[in-house]
Write a protein that holds these residues in place. Structure first.
Motif, PDB file in Angstrom:
ATOM      1  N   GLY A  71       0.656  -1.404   0.052  1.00 42.67           N
ATOM      2  CA  GLY A  71       0.064  -0.079   0.317  1.00 42.67           C
ATOM      3  C   GLY A  71       0.883   0.911   0.254  1.00 42.67           C
ATOM      4  O   GLY A  71       0.992   1.926  -1.176  1.00 42.67           O
ATOM      5  N   VAL A  72       1.549   1.282   0.631  1.00 43.87           N
ATOM      6  CA  VAL A  72       2.831   2.152   0.695  1.00 43.87           C
ATOM      7  C   VAL A  72       3.494   2.566  -0.754  1.00 43.87           C
ATOM      8  O   VAL A  72       3.657   3.972  -1.347  1.00 43.87           O
ATOM      9  N   MET A  73       3.697   1.718  -0.964  1.00 46.45           N
ATOM     10  CA  MET A  73       4.675   1.427  -2.095  1.00 46.45           C
ATOM     11  C   MET A  73       3.903   2.076  -3.443  1.00 46.45           C
ATOM     12  O   MET A  73       4.029   2.417  -4.178  1.00 46.45           O
ATOM     13  N   ILE A  74       2.268   1.469  -3.031  1.00 42.90           N
ATOM     14  CA  ILE A  74       1.410   2.121  -4.055  1.00 42.90           C
ATOM     15  C   ILE A  74       1.249   3.679  -3.941  1.00 42.90           C
ATOM     16  O   ILE A  74       1.258   4.502  -5.051  1.00 42.90           O
ATOM     17  N   ALA A  75       1.218   3.941  -2.669  1.00 41.81           N
ATOM     18  CA  ALA A  75       0.536   5.815  -2.439  1.00 41.81           C
ATOM     19  C   ALA A  75       2.218   6.365  -3.449  1.00 41.81           C
ATOM     20  O   ALA A  75       2.019   7.445  -3.659  1.00 41.81           O
ATOM     21  N   PHE A  76       3.218   6.132  -3.403  1.00 41.82           N
ATOM     22  CA  PHE A  76       4.524   6.665  -3.726  1.00 41.82           C
ATOM     23  C   PHE A  76       4.322   6.845  -5.108  1.00 41.82           C
ATOM     24  O   PHE A  76       4.474   8.162  -5.968  1.00 41.82           O
ATOM     25  N   VAL A 184     -10.475   5.151  -1.788  1.00 37.72           N
ATOM     26  CA  VAL A 184     -10.049   3.811  -2.709  1.00 37.72           C
ATOM     27  C   VAL A 184      -8.974   3.575  -1.972  1.00 37.72           C
ATOM     28  O   VAL A 184      -8.970   2.007  -1.445  1.00 37.72           O
ATOM     29  N   LEU A 185      -7.901   4.422  -1.668  1.00 39.22           N
ATOM     30  CA  LEU A 185      -6.129   3.800  -0.684  1.00 39.22           C
ATOM     31  C   LEU A 185      -7.335   3.094   0.790  1.00 39.22           C
ATOM     32  O   LEU A 185      -6.952   2.824   1.039  1.00 39.22           O
ATOM     33  N   ALA A 186      -8.004   4.092   1.238  1.00 40.09           N
ATOM     34  CA  ALA A 186      -7.889   4.066   2.752  1.00 40.09           C
ATOM     35  C   ALA A 186      -8.978   2.308   2.491  1.00 40.09           C
ATOM     36  O   ALA A 186      -9.037   1.992   3.536  1.00 40.09           O
ATOM     37  N   PHE A 189      -6.816  -0.572   1.454  1.00 39.73           N
ATOM     38  CA  PHE A 189      -6.046  -0.922   2.355  1.00 39.73           C
ATOM     39  C   PHE A 189      -6.196  -0.732   4.013  1.00 39.73           C
ATOM     40  O   PHE A 189      -5.360  -1.337   5.024  1.00 39.73           O
ATOM     41  N   ARG A 190      -7.501  -0.586   4.496  1.00 42.50           N
ATOM     42  CA  ARG A 190      -8.066  -0.416   5.934  1.00 42.50           C
ATOM     43  C   ARG A 190      -6.463   0.501   6.862  1.00 42.50           C
ATOM     44  O   ARG A 190      -6.954   0.375   7.505  1.00 42.50           O
ATOM     45  N   SER A 191      -6.411   1.622   6.391  1.00 44.82           N
ATOM     46  CA  SER A 191      -5.476   2.541   6.544  1.00 44.82           C
ATOM     47  C   SER A 191      -5.068   3.508   6.813  1.00 44.82           C
ATOM     48  O   SER A 191      -5.747   4.106   5.457  1.00 44.82           O
ATOM     49  N   VAL A 192      -5.221   4.497   7.815  1.00 43.67           N
ATOM     50  CA  VAL A 192      -5.196   6.385   6.718  1.00 43.67           C
ATOM     51  C   VAL A 192      -3.847   6.589   6.757  1.00 43.67           C
ATOM     52  O   VAL A 192      -3.372   7.844   5.938  1.00 43.67           O
ATOM     53  N   LEU A 193      -2.735   5.549   7.340  1.00 44.01           N
ATOM     54  CA  LEU A 193      -1.575   6.398   6.581  1.00 44.01           C
ATOM     55  C   LEU A 193      -0.756   5.958   4.949  1.00 44.01           C
ATOM     56  O   LEU A 193      -0.933   6.736   4.781  1.00 44.01           O
TER      57      LEU A 193
END
Length: 215
Positions: A71-76, A184-186, A189-193
């Motif tokens: 999720g973090v990699m996709i977010a970046f 969509v990301l939240a 991945f059920r993550s705020v970060l």
């Protein structure tokens, strides 16, 4: 429905309060020791703390300690793409010519202070806004109205909170795309970060791109 409105009000207040708290440190820095740029340390620490406090709980009520690495990699990756879109919407002629404005320009301070503020302001705004919109509103609304409606409600709140500050269609388009992707990301991945990394990363990419052509 009453609980939905309560959550939206709480999230709206948080989205207004959290960035304000972070904005205190640059003002203190400027009024006390303007020659030393120290405000990024406490400002970022507070922003990260806010995100952590609003982290997304697991189905059993506990909170995930760290978001999925994917999720973090996709977010970046998405943040870099949004950064390019933001620069295009800002106007490539203005960016390349060094004429694009940044929030730090309003300070009567050194160029270093202005540039650092321009980056830190949008970085912390991305973190704290997602903490409020996704952490307070969307994650709790999901259990009440379902995933899709929770994204719509929280995304609409995000847009409404930018009514005053965003005046051009280019800025509105950037905010709209940010709201949709972050939602969509939240949910995924059920993550705020994860959405916070995307939002703050996109903001920083735009600010860094503008500053790159000023140097």
């Amino acid at each position: 429905m009453k609980s939905v409105w309560t959550l939206l009000v709480m999230a709206g207040l948080g989205a207004l309060l959290f960035p304000t708290v972070c904005a205190i440190f640059p003002e203190i820095n400027l009024r006390t020791t303007p020659a030393i740029v120290w405000f990024p340390v406490p400002q970022l620490a507070v922003a990260v703390l806010i995100v952590w406090l609003c982290r997304w709980p697991d189905s059993d009520g506990t909170c995930t300690r760290s978001p999925p690495a994917l999720g973090v990699m996709i977010a970046f990756g998405l943040a870099l793409g949004m950064g390019v879109l933001g620069l295009v919407l800002t106007g490539l002629d203005a960016v390349v010519g060094g004429q694009a404005g940044l929030k730090g320009d309003r300070f009567l301070a050194t160029k270093t202070f202005q540039h650092v503020y321009s980056v830190m302001d949008v970085l912390c705004a991305g973190l704290t806004e997602e903490a409020a919109i996704r952490g307070i509103a969307q994650r709790r609304l999901t259990a009440i109205v379902g995933n899709a409606k929770a994204q719509i409600w929280s995304g609409t709140l995000f847009l409404l909170l930018h009514v005053v500050s965003k005046v051009t269609w280019q800025q509105w388009l950037f905010v709209l795309v940010t709201a949709v992707v972050a939602g969509v990301l939240a949910a995924r991945f059920r993550s705020v970060l994860v959405p916070a990394v995307f939002h703050s990363g996109a903001n920083v990419a735009v600010a860094a791109g503008v500053l790159a052509f000023r140097i």
